[in-house]
Design an enzyme around this catalytic site. Structure first.
Site, mmCIF file in Angstrom:
data_model
loop_
_atom_site.group_PDB
_atom_site.id
_atom_site.type_symbol
_atom_site.label_atom_id
_atom_site.label_comp_id
_atom_site.label_asym_id
_atom_site.label_seq_id
_atom_site.Cartn_x
_atom_site.Cartn_y
_atom_site.Cartn_z
ATOM 1 N N LYS A 1 61.465 49.477 144.909
ATOM 2 C CA LYS A 1 61.835 50.813 145.147
ATOM 3 C C LYS A 1 61.144 51.000 146.577
ATOM 4 O O LYS A 1 60.101 50.594 146.717
ATOM 5 C CB LYS A 1 61.176 51.140 144.002
ATOM 6 N N ALA B 1 51.077 57.710 138.823
ATOM 7 C CA ALA B 1 52.158 57.444 139.669
ATOM 8 C C ALA B 1 53.125 56.904 139.399
ATOM 9 O O ALA B 1 54.109 57.993 138.913
ATOM 10 C CB ALA B 1 51.804 56.552 141.061
ATOM 11 N N CYS B 2 53.360 55.494 139.417
ATOM 12 C CA CYS B 2 54.861 55.109 139.435
ATOM 13 C C CYS B 2 54.739 54.745 137.942
ATOM 14 O O CYS B 2 56.084 55.071 137.370
ATOM 15 C CB CYS B 2 55.178 53.518 140.267
ATOM 16 N N VAL B 3 53.770 54.275 136.993
ATOM 17 C CA VAL B 3 54.342 54.524 135.995
ATOM 18 C C VAL B 3 54.347 55.471 135.218
ATOM 19 O O VAL B 3 55.641 55.653 134.762
ATOM 20 C CB VAL B 3 52.947 54.299 134.971
ATOM 21 N N THR C 1 58.195 56.718 135.825
ATOM 22 C CA THR C 1 59.035 55.857 135.678
ATOM 23 C C THR C 1 59.571 56.373 134.001
ATOM 24 O O THR C 1 60.413 56.026 133.546
ATOM 25 C CB THR C 1 58.902 54.406 136.268
#
Length: 185
Positions: free
Chosen positions: A86, A118-120, A123
């Site tokens: 990603k 951020a990404c957690v 998502t």
């Protein structure tokens, strides 16, 4: 249940547990150990494990394939387990993750990994707004110390994310927070 009738499977979504991403992460070894336990449990229960890897572009060229991009050595994606690269925080954004989950019959994702803030987080929200039931594993996500930039200490970032995620809700889908020991795959 999720907004996907007939998709009754769960999947363990391992977000960015990569060498460079977790190098300075809070409770790195503990989180990686708990993720490993969940991966082992998922494999034993024939629950799909989906590996998400950030290209770590940071405004520059992709570092996909570099040593720092690799999943940490304590974890090893299994043969045939899907890998999603990603470019954005939300693992669903401009990737084939939704198609992979659909092909696997998944309506619920169990999320672990990094970076919490951020990404957690991106998502979690990405999955939820797309109609998935979403479980955050409270002690299997982490972030680095960004207090120099004004962020709270990492343990507080993790605690706050666990706190607010347990109050998410929406029609025909659920959001919950559970500890590794209490995860039901």
């Amino acid at each position: 249940m999720s907004q996907f009738p007939g998709r009754h499977r769960s999947a363990l979504l391992v977000v960015d547990v990569q060498v460079d991403v977790v190098a300075e992460a809070h409770d790195r070894d503990g989180v990686v150990s708990r993720v490993r336990d969940l991966v082992d449990e998922a494999r034993t229960a024939d629950v799909p494990v989906v590996w998400v890897q950030d290209t770590l572009r940071g405004g520059g060229p992709s570092r996909s394939g570099s040593a720092g991009w690799q999943v940490v050595p304590e974890l090893e994606p299994g043969e045939g387990e899907p890998r999603i690269e990603k470019d954005y925080g939300d693992a669903f954004e401009a990737t084939g993750l939704g198609d992979v989950l659909s092909d696997l019959g998944v309506g619920r994702v169990v999320v672990v990994g990094a970076q919490t803030d951020a990404c957690v987080r991106a998502t979690l929200h990405g999955a939820f707004v797309r109609g998935y039931d979403v479980t955050l594993v409270s002690d299997a996500h982490t972030t680095e110390d960004l207090t120099v930039y004004g962020a709270p200490p990492p343990d507080q970032v993790v605690a706050h994310t666990n706190l607010y995620w347990q109050f998410q809700g929406g029609p025909d889908r659920t959001a919950d927070v559970v500890a590794t020991a209490d995860v039901v795959l």
